[in-house]
Design an enzyme around this catalytic site. Structure first.
Site, short mmCIF file in Angstrom:
data_model
loop_
_atom_site.label_atom_id
_atom_site.label_comp_id
_atom_site.label_asym_id
_atom_site.label_seq_id
_atom_site.Cartn_x
_atom_site.Cartn_y
_atom_site.Cartn_z
N HIS A 110 1.48 -1.19 0.02
CA HIS A 110 -0.07 -0.02 0.06
C HIS A 110 1.13 1.31 -0.18
O HIS A 110 1.82 1.45 0.61
CB HIS A 110 -0.72 0.18 1.54
N HIS A 112 0.48 5.27 1.07
CA HIS A 112 -0.55 6.23 1.47
C HIS A 112 0.30 7.17 1.11
O HIS A 112 1.14 8.43 0.38
CB HIS A 112 0.31 6.70 2.87
P1 AMP Z 1 1.59 0.47 7.52
O1 AMP Z 1 2.45 0.33 9.06
O2 AMP Z 1 2.44 1.29 5.96
O3 AMP Z 1 1.32 -1.59 6.96
O4 AMP Z 1 0.43 0.88 7.27
C1 AMP Z 1 -1.49 0.83 7.34
C2 AMP Z 1 -2.40 1.49 7.34
O5 AMP Z 1 -3.17 0.56 7.64
C3 AMP Z 1 -2.23 2.18 8.43
O6 AMP Z 1 -2.24 3.56 8.39
C4 AMP Z 1 -4.02 1.96 8.91
O7 AMP Z 1 -4.06 3.10 9.66
C5 AMP Z 1 -4.40 1.41 8.02
N1 AMP Z 1 -5.43 -0.01 7.89
C6 AMP Z 1 -5.52 -0.52 9.17
N2 AMP Z 1 -6.75 -1.59 8.17
C7 AMP Z 1 -7.27 -0.64 8.42
C8 AMP Z 1 -8.92 -0.63 7.39
N3 AMP Z 1 -9.83 -1.73 8.07
N4 AMP Z 1 -9.15 -0.08 6.24
C9 AMP Z 1 -8.55 1.13 6.00
N5 AMP Z 1 -7.32 1.42 6.51
C10 AMP Z 1 -6.88 0.44 7.73
#
Ligand code: AMP
Length: 125
Positions: A110, A112
């Site tokens: 993903h 951001h």
């Molecule tokens: P990372 O630390 O780069 O893996 O970021 C994971 C991101 O996913 C975090 O910013 C979380 O807030 C986000 N996240 C986790 N679960 C969900 C969800 N169900 N829907 C949207 N965002 C999510």
């Protein structure tokens, strides 16, 4: 807990479940290559996640295994979402966490997209 970005893809991760429609997300864009939705715990006024449709653990996995078409499609989708949300003129930040030191928590690639206010230094000091 940060993930090990070298491990095999886990089909039960939360973004795989969003892609399959098993759990909801505030979707903002979708095409053949990518899905974009609002982060559930936003860290800026605009905080959108863009994920590839196919199963890649991380940027490392994607950049080594994805086809040229998938890479082009994904990169174009990220740019499109940023433009659609008016982020280009004021500026924005793109971030992809990879593995343990990157602090990656969800084992599906993903990117951001942060924006909506000045974002400060790139890393906390
Ligand atoms: P990372 O630390 O780069 O893996 O970021 C994971 C991101 O996913 C975090 O910013 C979380 O807030 C986000 N996240 C986790 N679960 C969900 C969800 N169900 N829907 C949207 N965002 C999510």
């Amino acid at each position: 807990m940060p993930i090990d970005a070298t491990r095999a893809y886990d089909d039960s991760n939360i973004f795989a479940r969003i892609l399959r429609g098993e759990i909801s997300a505030k979707r903002v864009y979708e095409d053949e290559f990518a899905l974009a939705f609002h982060d559930i715990a936003p860290q800026a006024p605009v905080h959108i996640l863009v994920i590839p449709k196919r199963a890649y653990v991380s940027w490392d996995d994607f950049s080594s295994r994805a086809s040229d078409g998938e890479i082009a499609g994904f990169v174009r989708a990220v740019g499109h979402v940023a433009r659609e949300h008016g982020l280009v003129e004021p500026g924005y930040r793109l971030l992809a966490n990879v593995g343990g030191h990157g602090g990656q928590e969800v084992p599906h690639l993903h990117v951001h997209l942060f924006g909506g206010q000045p974002l400060g230094p790139m890393l906390s000091r």
